[in-house]
Design an enzyme around this catalytic site. Structure first.
Site: not given
Lengths: 355, 355
Positions: A27, A31, A40, A77, A154
């Site tokens: 990652r 963020r 973003r 993703d 998921y």
């Protein structure tokens, strides 16, 4: 294709000699970086960012501008596949990913689309080739996927889960249906990773984020078995080089011997596993990637440096180690602490690679 | 005190012969039981239920009315200690526990109250003696505590946490402060468990719920070390019997050898660890408690029975095994599935205990 200027990441994964321990962060385009948050915001939302090759390329390269990293990883993703299979991925602010449809019956399973790599998933391949071009040989590009079991959770739960209620109910009560879903996912993932390799990915990582939630018996039958199938289905040469495969089961430290038999070149480790023990258990078969606790990056630089030294000491002298965090970097980490981490690896690791 | 009618739980913990494998469930007095939800509604909220000895006794006994369990466990919460130390515990609907105060500085640490067992924590001891009286010798009563590290995370974060941001920052940046807090907690916990034993607890369990979030190095220094200190500080005899200690680090399967040196009589295992491997690693030193995935209880009874058989086979023949789930029973489980589980252990396990 341009020649690779820095191949120590690929070399370490194949346990070939290197001058210092290569390093990247899961990652790393994320963020915690203000420039990421800016891009973003420009994209609108997370999925739009994944689907825009130019912006996905922009954020992929951002951490490389800041830090002397030895690899780039495709910005994308793990849920692109279930989305392309027709489940309708969306993100609600402050919550995790969600799907409009779930898979709980044979009928649900039969309704799944077999996605085409040039069509439903074409945007991922565009991102790979765009990034590869813009990288221009600086460092290798890593492609990736979620594992079949991880994606299945998921798809069955309809999003994130704490107890995997519906997935485990299916696994224990209707194992045939679970196997049919996992098998279908494995087939799609083989296509997906091979297409990424064709588009320019130079190594691939399988993220088995939820394999560690399984019992040791269920892990073999419902997760590892399908990852092994994927590894066997991949093209392992591209542009005249071997394409290494990294298998990362978060929480899988007890199963390393089994994972080392999967055909993968390297195993990812989280911080609960001793690198020294892992090396003595499976280091003759595979390289090891990891494994500093990402929360160390909340500490002051001198403590970060001390932890880096301890991880290096644990692995010991010689190749076969790719330095990484044991999980993705947290969003609240100060980018300067990440710099202290990367710099420490660059400065301290040459001592572990004598002539 | 009344004589104990069923002591197979205590015997198995001490690796003495038993007629069948004893069984209980973590969180067996819990929200999956409609009668529990009724009593809780009567009490008002969760904390009021813990603080009312009669109602705490009522819910403790409820699962024993339904199932042939071999142990009762005090109904309480691991956060009674930080609450009694002055942090102000409260629960917000739909969220986890919260504290009004947090511990992040030396000043915060110095403000902590040393709670008296007959005063701030007297309600816990009342619950223990009430339950013990009402049990009337049917099965042994288990007392419990959270581990110092686990309690410290809640005290530092102010509640539950995903990444233990502040706790890990303290651990890595200010280890002296962290050690001072853990040491203080260990002292209080020794008093707390000894008072529970005085009040009638016949075995005690240390829940190290978050030990598995630590690195293998940090686990030894910041969690296991203090649990070892606690075990050494406990009175181990009461009413002429040994009081066994069970140590349960969720996610600690890689560290069993170290845990077995803590002085504990038994180790709790979650479902990621093979019971067969665990027995061969540490079964000569300690009993093992566990380890069926609680999500198996979402499956149909015949699959639950099959999993019970597999867990029994894994451990194999002979004493030293206490059957349990690898974590607390989930709130959405149908009580009839829990019955299928307990019944299967009762019916299938005698075969593993020949003369």
């Amino acid at each position: 294709m341009t020649e690779l200027e820095n191949d120590r990441f690929l070399r370490a994964l194949l346990r070939q000699p290197v001058d210092r321990t290569p390093v990247w962060m899961m990652r790393q385009a994320g963020r915690y970086l203000p420039e990421y948050r800016e891009t973003r915001a420009k994209a609108g939302d997370f999925l739009s960012l994944c689907k825009n090759a130019d912006l996905a390329c922009e954020v992929t390269l951002q951490p490389l501008e800041r830090y002397p990293l030895d690899a780039a990883i495709l910005f994308s993703d793990i849920l692109t596949i279930p989305d392309a299979m027709g489940l309708g991925l969306y993100f609600e602010t402050g919550e995790g990913p969600k799907f409009r449809k779930t898979i709980r019956t044979e009928q649900d399973l039969n309704s799944l689309i077999r996605p085409r790599m040039a069509d439903e998933l074409g945007y991922v391949m565009n991102a790979v080739s765009t990034i590869r071009r813009e990288l221009n040989g600086r460092v290798p590009l890593i492609g990736f996927t979620g594992s079949p079991w991880t994606l299945a959770t998921y798809m069955i739960e309809g999003g994130s889960s704490r107890d995997f209620r519906h997935s485990k109910a299916m696994l224990y009560s209707n194992p045939e249906l679970m196997h049919a879903l996992l098998d279908q996912l494995a087939e799609v993932i083989i296509d997906y990773l091979n297409a990424q390799i064709d588009a320019g990915a130079q190594a691939v990582q399988i993220f088995d984020s939820w394999g560690g939630a399984l019992s040791y018996r269920a892990y073999e039958e419902f997760s590892l078995r399908y990852m092994t199938k994927i590894v066997a289905g991949l093209q392992r040469e591209s542009e005249g080089r071997r394409v290494p495969v990294i298998l990362f089961t978060k929480g899988g430290g007890q199963w390393l011997e089994k994972m080392a038999d999967s055909g993968a070149d390297a195993l990812g480790l989280d911080w609960t596993t001793s690198l020294a023990e892992a090396r003595s258990r499976v280091g003759h078969k595979v390289a090891l990637q990891g494994n500093m606790d990402p929360s160390v990056l909340y500490a002051k630089p001198e403590y970060i440096r001390r932890e880096v030294e301890q991880v290096l000491q644990e692995y010991g002298t010689g190749t076969g180690h790719v330095f990484n965090l044991g999980h993705g970097i947290h969003q609240f980490v100060d980018p300067d602490r990440a710099k202290a981490f990367i710099d420490a690896v660059v400065e301290l690791s040459p001592a572990y690679h004598p002539e």
